[in-house]
Scaffold this motif. Structure first.
Motif, mmCIF file in Angstrom:
data_model
loop_
_atom_site.group_PDB
_atom_site.id
_atom_site.type_symbol
_atom_site.label_atom_id
_atom_site.label_comp_id
_atom_site.label_asym_id
_atom_site.label_seq_id
_atom_site.Cartn_x
_atom_site.Cartn_y
_atom_site.Cartn_z
ATOM 1 N N VAL A 35 -14.100 -49.074 -6.035
ATOM 2 C CA VAL A 35 -14.517 -50.351 -5.464
ATOM 3 C C VAL A 35 -13.806 -51.461 -6.223
ATOM 4 C CG1 VAL A 35 -16.784 -49.487 -4.731
ATOM 5 C CG2 VAL A 35 -16.525 -50.511 -6.988
ATOM 6 N N ASN A 36 -13.660 -52.590 -5.594
ATOM 7 C CA ASN A 36 -12.986 -53.724 -6.215
ATOM 8 C C ASN A 36 -13.989 -54.749 -6.715
ATOM 9 O OD1 ASN A 36 -10.342 -52.789 -5.759
ATOM 10 N ND2 ASN A 36 -10.368 -53.589 -3.662
ATOM 11 N N LEU A 37 -13.765 -55.239 -7.917
ATOM 12 C CA LEU A 37 -14.536 -56.342 -8.443
ATOM 13 C C LEU A 37 -13.699 -57.601 -8.239
ATOM 14 C CD1 LEU A 37 -16.599 -56.523 -11.689
ATOM 15 C CD2 LEU A 37 -15.144 -58.419 -11.020
ATOM 16 N N THR A 38 -14.159 -58.489 -7.376
ATOM 17 C CA THR A 38 -13.391 -59.677 -7.032
ATOM 18 C C THR A 38 -13.662 -60.812 -8.014
ATOM 19 O OG1 THR A 38 -15.119 -60.495 -5.551
ATOM 20 C CG2 THR A 38 -13.446 -59.038 -4.597
ATOM 21 N N ARG A 39 -12.799 -61.817 -7.988
ATOM 22 C CA ARG A 39 -12.913 -62.932 -8.923
ATOM 23 C C ARG A 39 -14.232 -63.671 -8.772
ATOM 24 N NH1 ARG A 39 -7.694 -66.631 -8.944
ATOM 25 N NH2 ARG A 39 -8.862 -67.477 -10.720
ATOM 26 N N THR A 40 -14.744 -63.721 -7.550
ATOM 27 C CA THR A 40 -16.000 -64.426 -7.304
ATOM 28 C C THR A 40 -17.143 -63.839 -8.120
ATOM 29 O OG1 THR A 40 -15.288 -64.899 -5.048
ATOM 30 C CG2 THR A 40 -17.633 -65.171 -5.529
#
Length: 265
Positions: A242-247
Motif C-alpha cells: 500500500v502507498n503512504l501518501t504525503r497527505t
C-alpha cells in the motif's frame, strides 16, 4: 451547530447525576431533555445538536452521564467517544432509532441503549442501571474501564451476521466504493461502512490511515521504502503493498523516529 450550556458545576451531592443530552434531531433532543429534567436524580447541564459540539461540551462540563445520539453528521456518537480523553469520559447511554447499532453500543461499554421514541418507563429502567453502576464502583473506575475497553473488539456486520474481531488480528482495511474490506485471520470481510467511521473505532496508536483508501495495522508493517515526492511504499507481513501518501505523512511518526522521517523525506 447548536450547543447550550445550562450553568457550571455547582452540585456536590454525590447522589445526583450531571447530564448532557446530545441529539441532532430537535424533537428528540427536547424529549430526552424533558425526561432528564423530570428525573429527581438528574441535573441537566448541557444540550448539544452535533458531535463536534458534544466533544467540546463534554470536555468543558465534565458531566457524569451523556445521553448520546448514534447517528449524527460528520461525527457520530461512536466518534464522540473516540475523541474524548479518559479524564472526561462520562457514563454513556446511547439513543437511536435503529437497533442495528446495539452491538457496537455495548462494545463501547455503554450503560444502556435506548430506541427512539424513548418511553418514560424505558427511561426509568436506564436510570436504574445508572444507579446500579454508581453503587457498585466509583465513577472514576468506570471511566477508566470505558476508556480502556473502547478498542478491545471490532464488531462488524457482514453477510447478515455480526462478526467480532480482535483488532490485533486485523492486518489492513481497504475502501471499495460504498463498502470496506477488512483483512483479518487470513480472511476478508466485506462490510458497508465508511473508512472514516472505521478509523474512529480503531486505536490510533495501532492503526494508521495511510491514504484515502487504506488503513494499516502497524504490527503488520514489514517494510517501508521511500518512493517519490515524499511518499512511501509499505509492505505488510502477508506481502500486500500500500502507498503512504504525503497527505497522511504524519502517520509515519507512529512508526519511525522523527529524525529518520526528516532525513528520508
Amino acid at each position: 451547530m447548536k450547543s447550550r450550556s445550562r450553568g457550571r458545576r455547582v452540585n456536590e451531592d454525590q447522589g445526583r447525576f450531571r447530564v448532557v443530552v446530545v441529539d441532532d434531531e430537535p424533537l428528540a433532543l427536547q424529549r430526552i431533555s424533558r425526561l432528564v429534567q423530570q428525573e429527581p436524580s438528574f441535573d441537566l447541564v448541557g444540550e448539544c445538536s452535533s458531535g463536534e459540539s458534544a466533544v467540546n461540551q463534554i470536555a468543558d462540563l465534565q458531566p457524569d452521564v451523556v445521553f448520546l445520539d448514534v447517528q449524527m453528521p460528520e461525527i457520530d456518537g461512536f466518534g464522540v467517544l473516540t475523541a474524548l480523553d479518559s479524564d472526561t469520559m462520562p457514563l454513556v447511554i446511547f439513543v437511536t432509532a435503529y437497533d442495528e447499532y446495539a452491538v457496537r453500543a455495548f462494545e463501547a461499554s455503554a450503560v444502556d441503549y435506548l430506541l427512539k421514541p424513548v418511553s418514560p418507563d424505558r427511561f426509568e429502567l436506564a436510570v436504574g442501571k445508572l444507579k446500579t453502576w454508581r453503587g457498585e464502583t466509583q465513577q472514576s473506575q468506570i471511566r477508566s474501564l470505558l476508556a480502556q475497553s473502547r478498542y478491545h473488539r471490532l464488531v462488524i456486520k457482514t453477510d447478515g451476521k455480526y462478526v467480532m474481531l480482535n483488532p490485533s488480528e486485523v492486518e489492513r482495511i481497504s475502501a471499495a466504493g460504498n463498502y470496506a474490506i477488512v483483512y483479518a485471520r487470513n480472511r476478508s470481510h466485506i462490510i458497508r461502512e465508511t473508512m472514516t467511521s472505521l478509523e474512529c473505532r480503531l486505536d490510533p496508536m495501532q492503526f494508521l490511515r495511510v491514504n484515502r483508501s487504506e488503513i494499516v495495522n502497524v504490527a503488520y508493517v514489514q517494510e517501508m521504502a521511500p518512493t517519490c515526492h515524499g511518499e512511501y511504499s509499505i509492505t505488510t507481513i502477508s506481502g500486500s503493498q500500500v502507498n503512504l501518501t504525503r497527505t497522511y505523512k504524519d502517520a509515519l511518526q507512529k512508526i519511525l523516529p522523527s529524525n529518520k522521517i526528516q532525513r528520508q523525506a
